[in-house]
Motif scaffolding. Structure first.
Motif, short mmCIF file in Angstrom:
data_model
loop_
_atom_site.label_atom_id
_atom_site.label_comp_id
_atom_site.label_asym_id
_atom_site.label_seq_id
_atom_site.Cartn_x
_atom_site.Cartn_y
_atom_site.Cartn_z
N GLY A 1 84.92 57.95 50.17
CA GLY A 1 85.33 58.27 48.81
C GLY A 1 84.32 57.97 47.74
O GLY A 1 84.65 57.99 46.55
N THR A 2 83.08 57.69 48.11
CA THR A 2 82.02 57.46 47.14
C THR A 2 81.12 58.68 47.05
O THR A 2 81.11 59.53 47.94
N LYS B 1 81.83 57.44 42.32
CA LYS B 1 82.71 58.61 42.36
C LYS B 1 82.02 59.76 43.08
O LYS B 1 80.82 59.96 42.92
N PRO B 2 82.77 60.54 43.87
CA PRO B 2 82.18 61.75 44.48
C PRO B 2 81.63 62.68 43.41
O PRO B 2 82.22 62.85 42.35
N ILE B 3 80.48 63.31 43.70
CA ILE B 3 79.80 64.18 42.74
C ILE B 3 80.04 65.62 43.13
O ILE B 3 79.76 66.03 44.26
N THR C 1 75.10 65.77 36.08
CA THR C 1 76.11 65.93 37.13
C THR C 1 77.51 65.71 36.57
O THR C 1 77.70 64.99 35.58
N GLY C 2 78.48 66.32 37.24
CA GLY C 2 79.89 66.07 36.96
C GLY C 2 80.55 65.53 38.21
O GLY C 2 80.29 66.02 39.32
N ASP C 3 81.42 64.52 38.07
CA ASP C 3 82.02 63.90 39.25
C ASP C 3 83.54 64.02 39.26
O ASP C 3 84.14 64.60 38.35
N PHE C 4 84.15 63.46 40.30
CA PHE C 4 85.60 63.56 40.49
C PHE C 4 86.39 62.75 39.47
O PHE C 4 87.59 62.94 39.34
N GLU D 1 90.08 64.35 34.61
CA GLU D 1 90.12 64.73 36.03
C GLU D 1 88.79 65.31 36.45
O GLU D 1 87.83 65.34 35.67
N ILE D 2 88.72 65.80 37.66
CA ILE D 2 87.48 66.28 38.27
C ILE D 2 86.79 67.33 37.41
O ILE D 2 87.43 68.21 36.84
N ILE D 3 85.48 67.22 37.32
CA ILE D 3 84.66 68.26 36.69
C ILE D 3 84.30 69.27 37.78
O ILE D 3 83.56 68.96 38.71
#
Length: 372
Positions: free
Chosen positions: A46-47, A70-72, A89-92, A116-118
């Motif tokens: 989950g990273t 956070k996941p990218i 970057t945008g992350d979860f 929330e997620i991008i």
């Protein structure tokens, strides 16, 4: 013999090299003016992860791997200068981060853009492409914030920004109370200091064109299936063409030069894949050539042909656009899993990198593009 000769005259899509990964990769981007690219994704724990690879003598060498909390999901170099080549970057977690790949431990700039997620991110004004200030746009499924966040990087050194959210009230709820996802964003029209438009695709099939100069919705349509990707053929010219891909394996090409008051922009559609069409990417060196990626692990290479006349008069003597046609140049199957991202090298014609959900990144060479 003539048939074989005809096949050899077509562009060929060759898998040059590939690398298996130990995480799910969501996006990959070439680093401008280099033989390097980045992969963005998520470990099973989950990273998030950023990896930097370099192409050397037909092999991929891992130069950098750094793990994030956070996941990218997505990234772009579009708002950075060629000297800095910062990665946005945008992350979860809804965070917008800007990284210096020379020292990526701490972001150069960070902002909580969404709750929330991008899902998507795009930039313009950097890399010597387009006029005006470097700008970034992000799209999210967030139903509380405005679905479109617009950031202007005012200072190269301190990363200061101004934000203005708009689009609030354009989010819609389905009967299941699920908030619409802006699935894809694309910036364009950066041919002078003042003009900017952003195109947004939604999971209900809506495509909306936002005029940032006037802060207004300029045009909208619906393609009847969820929009997976949208892209203009060039960012730094007056709007020319827009391609949108959808869940049902169909893509739509809009001629953006002439907008009719009631009919909008002329368009054509093509059923190309038997599954979701994940992405579209135009060749930087030739805006009339583009590639689409499918859910069955295949790539299709297309060429757009312009009509004899790009506009005509309707019965009321009003200008309206005329759509051209597309032809399939080549297709290839690389995987049994969806090809989720693809990026052309901005410097080397025909060189591209793609990632798929079989946890593999591949470098491809497309031949004969200079003869089309």
């Amino acid at each position: 013999m003539s048939t074989a000769g005809g096949l050899l005259e077509k562009p060929q899509m060759i898998a040059h090299t590939q690398q298996s990964l130990n995480y799910t990769v969501f996006d990959c981007k070439w680093v401008p003016c280099s033989a390097r690219f980045v992969c963005l994704g998520s470990f099973a724990r989950g990273t998030g992860v950023i990896q930097l690879y370099e192409l050397q003598s037909g092999r991929l060498n891992l130069l950098l791997e750094i793990e994030k909390s956070k996941p990218i999901k997505c990234g772009t170099f579009g708002a950075s200068s060629l000297q800095q080549r910062f990665l946005a970057t945008g992350d979860f977690g809804g965070n917008l981060n800007i990284w210096n790949l020379e020292s990526p431990e701490v972001p150069v700039y960070s902002a909580k853009g969404h709750e929330e997620i991008i899902n998507s991110i795009d930039g313009v004004g950097g890399l010597g492409i387009g006029e005006g200030a470097p700008e970034i746009v992000t799209g999210s499924r967030d139903g509380e914030l405005a679905p479109l966040q617009f950031c202007t990087l005012r200072g190269e050194e301190d990363g200061r920004k101004e934000t203005c959210g708009f689009g609030r009230g354009w989010t819609e709820k389905w009967v299941t109370a699920f908030i619409q996802d802006p699935a894809s964003y694309e910036t364009s029209n950066a041919y002078n200091q003042q003009e900017r438009v952003v195109c947004a695709g939604y999971d209900n099939g809506d495509i909306k064109l936002f005029d940032l100069k006037n802060m207004a919705l300029r045009w909208e349509t619906n393609i009847k299936n969820g929009v997976c990707s949208v892209e203009f053929d060039r960012k730094d010219i007056n709007m020319n063409k827009l391609v949108a891909t959808s869940l049902e394996g169909k893509f739509h090409v809009f001629d953006m030069r002439t907008q009719h008051p009631t009919k909008g922009f002329a368009s054509l559609s093509e059923k190309a894949h038997k599954s979701t069409m994940w992405q579209v990417r135009h060749l930087p060196q030739n805006r009339d050539i583009f590639v689409t990626s499918g859910g069955a692990g295949n790539l299709h290479l297309w060429k757009y042909e312009y009509p004899a006349q790009r506009s005509k008069k309707d019965s009321e003597n009003t200008e309206m656009g005329v759509a051209g046609s597309v032809s399939l140049l080549q297709n290839v199957t690389l995987s049994t899993q969806p090809i989720s991202s693809l990026d052309w090298s901005p410097d080397k014609r025909g060189l591209c990198v793609c990632s798929s959900f079989d946890q593999t990144v591949r470098v491809l060479i497309v031949t004969k593009l200079n003869k089309i």
